[in-house]
Design a protein around this motif. Sequence first.
Motif, PDB file in Angstrom:
ATOM      1  N   GLU A   1      73.903  -9.669  -7.081  1.00 37.75           N
ATOM      2  CA  GLU A   1      74.766  -9.506  -8.247  1.00 37.75           C
ATOM      3  C   GLU A   1      74.817  -8.057  -8.725  1.00 37.75           C
ATOM      4  N   TYR A   2      73.687  -7.367  -8.635  1.00 34.31           N
ATOM      5  CA  TYR A   2      73.600  -5.982  -9.083  1.00 34.31           C
ATOM      6  C   TYR A   2      73.073  -5.102  -7.955  1.00 34.31           C
ATOM      7  N   PRO A   3      73.514  -3.845  -7.912  1.00 32.33           N
ATOM      8  CA  PRO A   3      72.992  -2.944  -6.877  1.00 32.33           C
ATOM      9  C   PRO A   3      71.529  -2.592  -7.145  1.00 32.33           C
ATOM     10  N   THR A   4      70.780  -2.367  -6.096  1.00 32.14           N
ATOM     11  CA  THR A   4      69.401  -1.937  -6.212  1.00 32.14           C
ATOM     12  C   THR A   4      69.397  -0.424  -6.264  1.00 32.14           C
ATOM     13  N   LEU A   5      68.730   0.153  -7.233  1.00 37.81           N
ATOM     14  CA  LEU A   5      68.717   1.604  -7.422  1.00 37.81           C
ATOM     15  C   LEU A   5      70.135   2.158  -7.298  1.00 37.81           C
ATOM     16  N   PRO A   6      70.971   1.953  -8.307  1.00 40.28           N
ATOM     17  CA  PRO A   6      72.377   2.378  -8.234  1.00 40.28           C
ATOM     18  C   PRO A   6      72.551   3.772  -7.645  1.00 40.28           C
TER      19      PRO A   6
ATOM     20  N   TYR B   1      74.034  -2.687  -2.686  1.00 39.63           N
ATOM     21  CA  TYR B   1      73.732  -4.104  -2.882  1.00 39.63           C
ATOM     22  C   TYR B   1      72.892  -4.647  -1.734  1.00 39.63           C
ATOM     23  N   LEU B   2      72.093  -5.676  -2.018  1.00 37.18           N
ATOM     24  CA  LEU B   2      71.332  -6.358  -0.983  1.00 37.18           C
ATOM     25  C   LEU B   2      72.206  -7.470  -0.422  1.00 37.18           C
ATOM     26  N   ASN B   3      72.417  -7.477   0.874  1.00 35.64           N
ATOM     27  CA  ASN B   3      73.212  -8.496   1.557  1.00 35.64           C
ATOM     28  C   ASN B   3      72.253  -9.433   2.291  1.00 35.64           C
ATOM     29  N   SER B   4      72.315 -10.705   1.970  1.00 35.51           N
ATOM     30  CA  SER B   4      71.460 -11.699   2.621  1.00 35.51           C
ATOM     31  C   SER B   4      72.323 -12.614   3.471  1.00 35.51           C
TER      32      SER B   4
ATOM     33  N   ALA C   1      69.781  -6.991   4.365  1.00 31.80           N
ATOM     34  CA  ALA C   1      69.903  -5.549   4.536  1.00 31.80           C
ATOM     35  C   ALA C   1      70.711  -4.977   3.387  1.00 31.80           C
ATOM     36  N   TYR C   2      70.403  -3.747   3.026  1.00 29.99           N
ATOM     37  CA  TYR C   2      71.148  -3.060   1.971  1.00 29.99           C
ATOM     38  C   TYR C   2      72.450  -2.497   2.528  1.00 29.99           C
ATOM     39  N   ASP C   3      73.433  -2.287   1.626  1.00 31.77           N
ATOM     40  CA  ASP C   3      74.726  -1.725   2.020  1.00 31.77           C
ATOM     41  C   ASP C   3      74.566  -0.438   2.822  1.00 31.77           C
ATOM     42  N   LYS C   4      73.692   0.447   2.350  1.00 28.80           N
ATOM     43  CA  LYS C   4      73.522   1.739   3.025  1.00 28.80           C
ATOM     44  C   LYS C   4      72.989   1.547   4.446  1.00 28.80           C
ATOM     45  N   ASP C   5      72.126   0.567   4.647  1.00 30.10           N
ATOM     46  CA  ASP C   5      71.579   0.318   5.980  1.00 30.10           C
ATOM     47  C   ASP C   5      72.590  -0.331   6.910  1.00 30.10           C
ATOM     48  N   LEU C   6      73.594  -1.002   6.353  1.00 25.14           N
ATOM     49  CA  LEU C   6      74.605  -1.659   7.179  1.00 25.14           C
ATOM     50  C   LEU C   6      75.679  -0.693   7.652  1.00 25.14           C
TER      51      LEU C   6
END
Length: 94
Positions: free
Chosen positions: A15-20, A25-28, A41-46
């Motif tokens: 729902e909320y980004p981790t460390l904006p 965002y965390l994608n599960s 995985a987080y957006d940045k890692d994807l």
Amino acid sequence: MATRKPRKPKAQKSEYPTLPGQLGYLNSYYCPVCGKHLFSAYDKDLRKDREDGYYFHVSRDFNYCSKCGTLLDLDEWKREEEPAAAGEELTLED
């Protein structure tokens, strides 16, 4: 014998980004049949920016849900392996 078609996992975004501004965002991802958690995985890692050093991938052998055995289509998250040069042998040095 009928071949089973691989199924895409169900995705859920936090729902909320981790460390904006940092990871996003965390994608599960979950099994589409039994709902078992497969990976996150987080957006940045994807992102597939190899210059940035971030590139999320799952194992090439990860094809089935460990709970219900559903065949999964995870090609999107698998790293493409570079073929070895023809005639090149890999050796271990002492």
